[in-house]
Structure formats: structure tokens, C-alpha cells
Design a protein around this motif. Sequence first.
Motif, mmCIF file in Angstrom:
data_model
loop_
_atom_site.group_PDB
_atom_site.id
_atom_site.type_symbol
_atom_site.label_atom_id
_atom_site.label_comp_id
_atom_site.label_asym_id
_atom_site.label_seq_id
_atom_site.Cartn_x
_atom_site.Cartn_y
_atom_site.Cartn_z
ATOM 1 N N THR A 231 38.257 38.465 38.445
ATOM 2 C CA THR A 231 37.012 38.676 37.697
ATOM 3 C C THR A 231 35.905 39.303 38.547
ATOM 4 O OG1 THR A 231 36.389 36.386 38.168
ATOM 5 C CG2 THR A 231 37.458 36.826 36.038
ATOM 6 N N ALA A 232 35.980 39.139 39.872
ATOM 7 C CA ALA A 232 34.946 39.712 40.743
ATOM 8 C C ALA A 232 35.364 41.046 41.340
ATOM 9 C CB ALA A 232 34.616 38.728 41.867
ATOM 10 N N HIS A 233 36.543 41.527 40.989
ATOM 11 C CA HIS A 233 37.021 42.785 41.568
ATOM 12 C C HIS A 233 36.173 43.944 41.031
ATOM 13 C CE1 HIS A 233 39.645 46.236 42.355
ATOM 14 N NE2 HIS A 233 40.182 45.498 43.307
ATOM 15 N N PRO A 234 35.770 44.867 41.898
ATOM 16 C CA PRO A 234 34.853 45.928 41.441
ATOM 17 C C PRO A 234 35.434 46.836 40.363
ATOM 18 C CG PRO A 234 35.655 46.319 43.686
ATOM 19 C CD PRO A 234 36.029 44.926 43.333
ATOM 20 N N GLY B 232 37.358 43.984 37.460
ATOM 21 C CA GLY B 232 36.562 42.835 37.040
ATOM 22 C C GLY B 232 36.196 42.815 35.572
ATOM 23 N N ARG C 93 37.603 39.866 33.188
ATOM 24 C CA ARG C 93 36.725 38.900 32.530
ATOM 25 C C ARG C 93 36.977 38.877 31.021
ATOM 26 N NH1 ARG C 93 33.261 40.999 36.552
ATOM 27 N NH2 ARG C 93 32.291 42.505 35.132
#
Length: 472
Positions: A382-385, A388, A392
Motif C-alpha cells: 500500500t505504501a509502494h510509490p 500503492g 490500497r
Amino acid sequence: MSENREPRAVRRRTLDSVTDDDTRYEAVSSRDARFDGEFFFAVRTTGIYCRPSCPAVTPKRQNVTFFPTAAAAQGHGFRACRRCRPDAVPGSAEWNVRADVVGRAVRMIGDGVVDREGVPGLAGRLGYSTRQVQRQLTAELGAGPVALARAQRAHTARLLLQTTALPVTDIAFAAGFASVRQFNDTIRAVYARTPTALRAEAGAGARDRTALAAGVPLRLAHRGPYAAREVFDLLAAEAVPLVEEVVGVPGTRTYRRTLRLPYGTGIVSVDERSAGRWLDARIHLTDLRDLTTAVHRLRRLFDLDADPYAVAERLGADPLLAAEVAARPGVRSPGTAAPEEFALRAVLGPAEAARVARRYGTPLDTPCGTLTHLFPTPAALTAHPAAGPLARALAAGEVRLDPGADRDEAERALRAVAGVDAGTAALIRMRALGDPDVAPVSVAGPEAERWRPWRSYAARYLAPAPAALSPR
């Protein structure tokens, strides 16, 4: 009879070409394997149901009844033929084409949803009441969701009885039965033998119990010619290290990958070399309750329920594709064994997908050669650029890619996600959702319209081999 020989009265090969019982009987008389899985016939004088290509003596027309599914035949008290094993046929290509509630339900039942969540769970995923789902399935398939799941459980049980030395009690629960009594009653009703007798037929009872460590061996049936080399070329081009591999030389390669499944994990392998009507496979599972789901996902990945005759008839009539169709029989439109994983990989690209598999993937408890990880879940990215936004949306359920997802809704939801353009959404729809009718992005307008409902196959004919399809 040769599988490619065309029977006298069954000349056209489209999904709606077998619409009356006289035509079906002609297919049975011709023992035409092209129709295996599209319908079944039962003989009232013997109490047995068969696939159309059954090699037994053709019964008299007045003694034959036709059914759309094996479950419908079983529900009318008919037993599976010991000779042609009608439970082992490919599925009907119609259920991959159809996007309505019946098609979606069939795909979800195949994935084991009824076994895991019951009919209320199936209905809830479809957005209908249990009564509506029961009524629609019974009207079209001659059997409701419980009967369809029961037929599937019986087939899984037969596989385990005849390919492993597991105790019968373990097999009953691994196949999805609620009790040993239900298991015994179903096996007797479907196969007219006890589980012990069914096992003895294949000589599986004498096998060493440690043989299960080698995995469950399977023959994955397909209909008609199968362009295995092209499928394995594509899988080799797309393989993500640690999660997948293709080993060997063309013609004798093996595809292997890890799988995240409802009850545990698995490692599956499929051989390129085909015996003509099936692919040899082997499935290692941490929990045998996942066998039905794993088989279904492999079938989707390798597009084993396709109808190559219908595809060739439609696309081969087009001047742009005619030469390719004639030169490359049996081309498939591969799907995926892990829809959410495929979607994330489509956004990430091959190099970044390999990097995130190593960094964020889940290590296997017991690695197998170079296969050491499961691809990361959406929640892990979810935090991957790059991935993400899609991760999500998948984690929140805003984008659904399960077998019962509405394809139009899924594509609209995908295109609303930052970083997912129209080409990527179309590729995800084609592969992750197994849609056989996604227009090639390189061909727009009326030209592609005449390839319906097989535009995804046109994309494979137009794609440069052996490279993976590109969303752009």
C-alpha cells in the motif's frame, strides 16, 4: 474416431451451435470430443451418464436424455460412466464468455466459494438472494449451487482416492464434505462404488503413504488442439524470480510457481509436453482442502476450458487473421492463478515486480529449489510509490478481481485508480478476470468488433511471440 474429424450433421462450431437434442445426439453418435463438457447424455436403460465422446456402443435415441451439467445428471439419479469418466472433461467455454450472474456463479463455485462460505456466501458475493441464485442456476444448469458443488467435491474425492494413499477420512474432509457419511453416500451415488472400491480400481491403496510428499499428480484435460509452446513462452517471459520459474528446453519445459490459497500455500508444476488431450501437473499443498481451488486456478491460468474450434471458426474467417489461425491451431488466451498479484505486476512491470517479490514477499516455510516466496499481498504494497494506489484499492475491496467479479464494474474501478491507464485496465480484465473478449489495444473500432466474442484470442494471434502482452 479422430478428435478433429467433423461429424456429418455437426459442422458449425459455435457456442450456440448445439441447441437441440437431435444435434446433440448426432454429436454422441459421432463420438465427437469437441463437445465434451458442453453437455452430457444419460441412458435411461442403464442408469449411466457419459461425455459425448464415450467409446461405448451408441444408445438408441429414445433411451437418451441430455443434461447441461454432470450435476444435473447426478441429480436425476444417473451414475458416472466408468469407461469415459465424464467428471474429468474440460469445463464449458460458455462460462468464461458469459458475464451474467450464472456465469459468475459457475466460476465462483469452481473456485470453491460454496465449500468455504456456503450458498449465502455465494449469493452475497453476487449481490443476489440465495433464492434468486438457486432459481437461476437450476433453470439454466439443471442443478443448484449445492448440487454443483457436490459434483465438484465428488470429482476431487475421486482424484485423491486414486492418486494418493491418504486415509479415506482425511480425503472426505479434504474434498470439502461435511461428514464421512455424506462423503460415502455421495461417492456411492455418483460412482456406484464405495470409496474403497473406487480406490482399488486404480491400485492406489497399495501406495506408500509418504508418496503425498511428491504432490498430487493430475491430468488437466483440455478441448481440441493446445498450443502449449506459445503458452509456455509467455509464462517464461513473464516469470517473476522466487515466485515462478520455467525450466527445461522448449517442448519439454515445466512451469512452476507458488500459490497463496484460502487454507494454506501451494507449489504447482505443469509440464509443457502434452499427451494430446491433457497437460500433466503436480500440486503440493500445505492443506489438501485447497485442492479444488488450486486446480480451478491452474485451469484458468492455462485457459483449459477454451473452445478452440469456435475461436478458429470466427477468427479464421477474417482475412487479417486467417493465415495465423491456420498456422497456429489451438492458441490460448492465458489467464492467471492469482488475479490481484497479476494486477499489481501489470502496474509494476517485470523488473520492479521481481524486486518487490524479494523485498515484500512472504517466505515459504519450506522452499522448493528457486521457489522461495509468495508474491506480496496488496496490503504489503500500500505504501509502494507505483503500486500503492492499486494495492490500497484492492485491499479495501474497491476493486474486485475474484472469479465472480463483474467485469465491467471491475474495469471501471480500475480506470479510476491513479496509475492504471486504459491499456493496463484492459490487460488486467483479459488476464486477471479471464475475459475472452477484450479488444486488442492495437486494433480499434469496427475491425475488432467482428472478432467478438473472442477478441482476447485475436490479441494473442496479433501479439509478437514470444513476448508477454504489453498493456501499451
